[in-house]
Design a protein around this motif. Structure first.
Motif, PDB file in Angstrom:
ATOM      1  N   ILE A  80       0.941  -1.343  -0.128  1.00  0.00           N
ATOM      2  CA  ILE A  80      -0.111   0.105   0.009  1.00  0.00           C
ATOM      3  C   ILE A  80       0.672   1.239   0.024  1.00  0.00           C
ATOM      4  CG2 ILE A  80      -0.229   0.088   2.547  1.00  0.00           C
ATOM      5  CD1 ILE A  80      -3.265   1.115   2.288  1.00  0.00           C
ATOM      6  N   ALA A  81       0.483   2.219  -0.854  1.00  0.00           N
ATOM      7  CA  ALA A  81       1.277   3.279  -1.062  1.00  0.00           C
ATOM      8  C   ALA A  81       0.672   4.275   0.200  1.00  0.00           C
ATOM      9  CB  ALA A  81       1.093   3.885  -2.416  1.00  0.00           C
ATOM     10  N   ASP A  82       1.299   5.580   0.497  1.00  0.00           N
ATOM     11  CA  ASP A  82       0.916   6.398   1.353  1.00  0.00           C
ATOM     12  C   ASP A  82      -0.438   7.053   1.251  1.00  0.00           C
ATOM     13  OD1 ASP A  82       3.150   6.187   2.723  1.00  0.00           O
ATOM     14  OD2 ASP A  82       4.254   7.898   2.285  1.00  0.00           O
ATOM     15  N   ASP A  83      -0.808   7.016  -0.448  1.00  0.00           N
ATOM     16  CA  ASP A  83      -2.221   7.730  -0.759  1.00  0.00           C
ATOM     17  C   ASP A  83      -3.352   6.553  -0.512  1.00  0.00           C
ATOM     18  OD1 ASP A  83      -1.710   6.364  -2.754  1.00  0.00           O
ATOM     19  OD2 ASP A  83      -1.766   7.731  -4.309  1.00  0.00           O
ATOM     20  N   GLY A  84      -3.015   5.493  -0.123  1.00  0.00           N
ATOM     21  CA  GLY A  84      -3.948   4.329  -0.067  1.00  0.00           C
ATOM     22  C   GLY A  84      -4.098   3.668  -1.226  1.00  0.00           C
ATOM     23  N   THR A  85      -3.369   3.734  -2.222  1.00  0.00           N
ATOM     24  CA  THR A  85      -3.362   3.133  -3.514  1.00  0.00           C
ATOM     25  C   THR A  85      -2.781   1.767  -3.118  1.00  0.00           C
ATOM     26  OG1 THR A  85      -3.219   5.019  -5.044  1.00  0.00           O
ATOM     27  CG2 THR A  85      -2.660   2.796  -6.049  1.00  0.00           C
ATOM     28  N   LEU A  86      -3.141   0.502  -3.668  1.00  0.00           N
ATOM     29  CA  LEU A  86      -2.609  -0.646  -3.499  1.00  0.00           C
ATOM     30  C   LEU A  86      -2.072  -1.263  -4.635  1.00  0.00           C
ATOM     31  CD1 LEU A  86      -5.700  -2.259  -1.908  1.00  0.00           C
ATOM     32  CD2 LEU A  86      -3.729  -1.723  -0.621  1.00  0.00           C
ATOM     33  N   TYR A  87      -1.063  -1.991  -4.488  1.00  0.00           N
ATOM     34  CA  TYR A  87      -0.172  -2.759  -5.715  1.00  0.00           C
ATOM     35  C   TYR A  87      -0.275  -4.203  -5.328  1.00  0.00           C
ATOM     36  CZ  TYR A  87       1.137   1.956  -7.245  1.00  0.00           C
ATOM     37  OH  TYR A  87       1.338   3.157  -7.874  1.00  0.00           O
ATOM     38  N   VAL A  88      -0.509  -4.978  -6.514  1.00  0.00           N
ATOM     39  CA  VAL A  88      -0.815  -6.425  -6.212  1.00  0.00           C
ATOM     40  C   VAL A  88      -0.032  -7.222  -7.209  1.00  0.00           C
ATOM     41  CG1 VAL A  88      -2.571  -8.242  -6.083  1.00  0.00           C
ATOM     42  CG2 VAL A  88      -3.203  -5.943  -5.307  1.00  0.00           C
ATOM     43  N   ALA A  89       0.706  -8.154  -6.817  1.00  0.00           N
ATOM     44  CA  ALA A  89       1.020  -9.191  -7.660  1.00  0.00           C
ATOM     45  C   ALA A  89       0.236 -10.329  -8.098  1.00  0.00           C
ATOM     46  CB  ALA A  89       2.462  -9.837  -6.899  1.00  0.00           C
ATOM     47  N   ASP A  90      -0.200 -10.114  -9.485  1.00  0.00           N
ATOM     48  CA  ASP A  90      -1.191 -11.001  -9.952  1.00  0.00           C
ATOM     49  C   ASP A  90      -0.491 -12.339 -10.573  1.00  0.00           C
ATOM     50  OD1 ASP A  90      -3.620 -12.171 -10.805  1.00  0.00           O
ATOM     51  OD2 ASP A  90      -4.128 -10.418 -11.950  1.00  0.00           O
ATOM     52  N   LEU A  91      -0.269 -13.127  -9.846  1.00  0.00           N
ATOM     53  CA  LEU A  91       0.543 -14.479 -10.122  1.00  0.00           C
ATOM     54  C   LEU A  91       0.422 -14.958 -11.559  1.00  0.00           C
ATOM     55  CD1 LEU A  91       3.157 -16.167  -8.953  1.00  0.00           C
ATOM     56  CD2 LEU A  91       1.416 -17.706  -8.320  1.00  0.00           C
ATOM     57  N   PHE A  92      -0.756 -15.620 -11.777  1.00  0.00           N
ATOM     58  CA  PHE A  92      -0.822 -16.172 -13.081  1.00  0.00           C
ATOM     59  C   PHE A  92      -1.397 -15.471 -14.192  1.00  0.00           C
ATOM     60  CE2 PHE A  92      -1.387 -19.677  -9.906  1.00  0.00           C
ATOM     61  CZ  PHE A  92      -0.213 -20.515 -10.430  1.00  0.00           C
ATOM     62  N   ASN A  93      -1.491 -14.184 -13.956  1.00  0.00           N
ATOM     63  CA  ASN A  93      -1.738 -13.033 -15.107  1.00  0.00           C
ATOM     64  C   ASN A  93      -0.307 -12.563 -15.530  1.00  0.00           C
ATOM     65  OD1 ASN A  93      -4.496 -13.499 -15.671  1.00  0.00           O
ATOM     66  ND2 ASN A  93      -4.995 -12.154 -14.116  1.00  0.00           N
ATOM     67  N   ASN A  94       0.647 -12.998 -14.687  1.00  0.00           N
ATOM     68  CA  ASN A  94       1.978 -12.179 -15.110  1.00  0.00           C
ATOM     69  C   ASN A  94       1.886 -10.749 -15.140  1.00  0.00           C
ATOM     70  OD1 ASN A  94       3.131 -14.825 -15.458  1.00  0.00           O
ATOM     71  ND2 ASN A  94       2.202 -14.826 -17.623  1.00  0.00           N
ATOM     72  N   ALA A  95       1.199 -10.167 -14.109  1.00  0.00           N
ATOM     73  CA  ALA A  95       1.157  -8.822 -14.234  1.00  0.00           C
ATOM     74  C   ALA A  95       1.056  -8.258 -12.617  1.00  0.00           C
ATOM     75  CB  ALA A  95       0.043  -8.430 -14.674  1.00  0.00           C
ATOM     76  N   VAL A  96       1.293  -7.151 -12.509  1.00  0.00           N
ATOM     77  CA  VAL A  96       1.003  -6.085 -11.380  1.00  0.00           C
ATOM     78  C   VAL A  96      -0.293  -5.278 -11.589  1.00  0.00           C
ATOM     79  CG1 VAL A  96       1.975  -4.487  -9.793  1.00  0.00           C
ATOM     80  CG2 VAL A  96       3.573  -6.186 -10.661  1.00  0.00           C
ATOM     81  N   ARG A  97      -1.129  -5.348 -10.697  1.00  0.00           N
ATOM     82  CA  ARG A  97      -2.427  -4.592 -10.668  1.00  0.00           C
ATOM     83  C   ARG A  97      -2.395  -3.435  -9.830  1.00  0.00           C
ATOM     84  NH1 ARG A  97      -5.757  -8.163 -13.037  1.00  0.00           N
ATOM     85  NH2 ARG A  97      -7.082  -6.477 -13.737  1.00  0.00           N
ATOM     86  N   LYS A  98      -2.881  -2.434 -10.112  1.00  0.00           N
ATOM     87  CA  LYS A  98      -2.983  -1.097  -9.393  1.00  0.00           C
ATOM     88  C   LYS A  98      -4.554  -0.961  -8.917  1.00  0.00           C
ATOM     89  CE  LYS A  98      -2.093   3.805  -9.516  1.00  0.00           C
ATOM     90  NZ  LYS A  98      -1.531   4.916 -10.342  1.00  0.00           N
ATOM     91  N   LEU A  99      -4.690  -0.638  -7.619  1.00  0.00           N
ATOM     92  CA  LEU A  99      -6.207  -0.668  -7.265  1.00  0.00           C
ATOM     93  C   LEU A  99      -6.180   0.848  -6.540  1.00  0.00           C
ATOM     94  CD1 LEU A  99      -8.929  -1.333  -6.283  1.00  0.00           C
ATOM     95  CD2 LEU A  99      -8.047  -2.938  -4.519  1.00  0.00           C
TER      96      LEU A  99
END
Length: 356
Positions: A80-99
């Motif tokens: 989690i970033a200071d502004d509340g944004t979440l970053y997620v390792a999306d394992l089987f999509n080979n991606a990083v997601r931002k929420l």
């Protein structure tokens, strides 16, 4: 709670009728209803409420979107970033997601490495103090020739440092923030190349020198480990506290602490852990939160409290709920800046646990 709001509103109405009508008109029934609904809607959920904020439970896919419209495929590590944004390792999509705090899920653009490789099987993701996005690929799935570390700088520059130093081969299990350094801490086990049966656990800084990651290694001394840890002393998790202590997990079950002065001792001896998956603590390090075999537990004053997990009253078809009513099999966890909320990944969803 509803009765309290009604009593307050009734008192307000009675007080209003005692005032001069020309100065303060009484609330109409319609306005009273709107006011009451507004007060109830803004009430914070009860402690230990579990709320899904993105994705659909047990439904896999790969789609950006808002809230339940987003799709993941085994999201694991989270930060989690200071502004509340979440970053997620999306394992089987080979991606990083931002929420975003508003519930909008997008996919982070991770460039192709200079040698043409693309990110595969990201398991852990953490933000550095300088805003860099640090990604660790899953050791058990990623081919040996693939990059294990991916560092995306705020400028857009991508760095993929090598993960072998001298004659050692490294297996990385986790990364952790160091609050007093621009670098992270990593952990795992290493062995002399070609002698895989002779492994030793380690932690080290993710400093990069000459294109190779890792400096200042620490190897837990075997004579300080309990008997069960000595045979297979892999460091499966590490957490750096603001108190200067590194908390080191051996074999997913045994927790040790390494002080700034170099004292290495086992803690929580009376607690029987099953499989520690993730490990965080609040800023004063007095409360520790652990994902143990899917359940989220807290430890304070050496006392373990189970917060949420599977129970006889939890329901798979309606996974959200309060305490034992919630159906939780957590993976990665992150603590909000105000320490009131834990965000976690769970079965193709991103969820939150209200602490207080």
């Amino acid at each position: 709670m509803k009765k309290i709001y009604q009593a307050l509103l009734l008192g307000s109405v009675l007080l209003t009728t005692q005032c001069k009508k020309s100065e303060q008109p009484a609330l109409t029934n319609a306005k009273l209803a709107v006011t009451r609904a507004s007060m109830i809607d803004t009430a914070r959920p009860a402690p230990l409420s579990v709320i899904t904020i993105a994705g659909s439970y047990n439904v896999q896919g790969n789609a950006d979107g808002t809230g339940a419209d987003a799709r993941f495929n085994y999201p694991h590590g989270i930060d989690i970033a200071d502004d509340g944004t979440l970053y997620v390792a999306d394992l089987f999509n080979n991606a990083v997601r931002k929420l975003t705090p508003g519930g909008v899920v997008t996919t982070v653009n991770i460039p192709t490495a200079k040698d043409g490789q693309k990110l595969v099987y990201p398991e852990k993701v953490l933000l550095s103090k300088d805003g860099s996005l640090n990604i660790l690929a899953y050791y058990d799935l990623t081919p040996k020739e693939q990059h294990k570390f991916w560092i995306l700088k705020p400028s857009g520059e991508l760095i993929t440092p090598a993960s072998q130093v001298n004659y050692y081969t490294y297996i990385y299990y986790n990364i952790a923030k160091d609050p007093y350094s621009d670098y992270l801490q990593t952990c795992g086990e290493r062995f002399v190349t070609g002698a895989e049966n002779h492994r030793q656990g380690f932690t080290e800084s993710t400093e990069i020198a000459n294109g190779v990651i890792g400096k200042h290694p620490f190897t837990p001394p075997l004579d300080s480990l309990n008997t069960s840890s000595r045979e297979y002393a892999a460091v499966t998790n590490v957490f750096c506290g603001y108190n200067g202590v590194k908390y080191i997990v051996i074999r997913h079950k045994y927790v040790y602490k390494l002080t700034k002065s170099g004292v290495f001792t086992r803690i929580f001896r009376d607690i029987n852990f099953h499989e520690i998956i993730d490990f965080i603590a609040n800023k004063d390090s007095r409360t520790i939160y652990i994902v143990d075999q899917g359940a989220i537990v807290s430890i304070s004053n050496n006392k373990l409290t189970r917060l949420v997990g599977l129970s006889s009253s939890s329901t798979f078809s309606h996974p959200d709920g309060v305490g034992d009513k919630a159906y939780v099999l957590a993976d990665g966890i992150a603590l909000s800046k105000d320490e009131n909320t834990i965000y976690f990944t769970d079965n193709n969803t991103i969820r939150k646990l209200i602490l207080k």
